[in-house]
Design an enzyme around this catalytic site. Structure first.
Site, short mmCIF file in Angstrom:
data_model
loop_
_atom_site.label_atom_id
_atom_site.label_comp_id
_atom_site.label_asym_id
_atom_site.label_seq_id
_atom_site.Cartn_x
_atom_site.Cartn_y
_atom_site.Cartn_z
CG ASP A 14 -2.49 7.40 11.16
OD1 ASP A 14 -3.39 7.28 10.29
OD2 ASP A 14 -2.47 6.73 12.20
NE ARG A 34 15.02 -0.10 2.22
CZ ARG A 34 14.96 -0.74 1.05
NH1 ARG A 34 15.38 -1.97 0.94
NH2 ARG A 34 14.47 -0.12 -0.01
#
Length: 170
Positions: A14, A34
């Site tokens: 991940d 973001r």
């Protein structure tokens, strides 16, 4: 979340990396934030709300630095962001490397899992009375590319405390 000139890559599991071209720290922080905001937004999966946490580590390329060192610095910053409560952006600084070197060892352990630096040794279990082998124990050993064989007592507790014991066991 990234700009057209940036490069995104999956490092394994991940973990992802984003190479920002010609970005100052302010731009890098904005892109990182973001990424955190988009990654941690709730999503509906099979009618259920799911949410993940995202942590971003930023590192700047320095003259003479290798790609591996750059990724290691970003990794150290990411773990500092996780330790501070997740869903954060952390810029690398040498102060993030703790005195014991555990943070560096954790980053190296993650890389070792991804690179398959572990070997299995089999140790027979012998019945002393009969002299026959009754079982075999499988023991994992870390063959580090620079430091040689690292004893299990140095990495197993770290693997267990960081959750790396699961991918290491696989």
């Amino acid at each position: 979340a990234v700009r057209g000139e940036d490069l995104c890559a999956r490092l394994g599991g991940d973990e992802f990396a984003v190479l920002l071209r010609d970005a100052d720290e302010e731009t890098a922080r904005a892109v990182g934030q973001r990424l955190v905001s988009l990654s941690s937004a709730p999503a509906t999966l099979d009618g259920r709300i799911a949410q993940v946490a995202a942590s971003v580590g930023l590192a700047a390329l320095q003259p003479g630095m290798t790609a591996a060192e750059l990724v290691q610095h970003a990794d150290i910053a990411m773990y500092a962001a996780k330790a501070a409560g997740k869903n954060r952006v952390q810029v690398f600084s040498p102060a993030l490397i703790d005195v014991s070197g555990a943070t560096v060892l954790e980053a190296e352990l993650r890389q070792a899992v991804d690179d398959g630096q572990f070997v299995i040794h089999y140790q027979p279990i012998v019945d002393l009375a009969s002299g026959t082998t009754t079982a075999v124990e499988a023991l994992v050993r870390w063959q580090h590319p620079q430091h040689g064989r690292i004893p299990p007592l140095e990495f197993i507790p770290l693997a267990e405390s960081t959750g790396l014991i699961v991918p290491l066991s696989r």
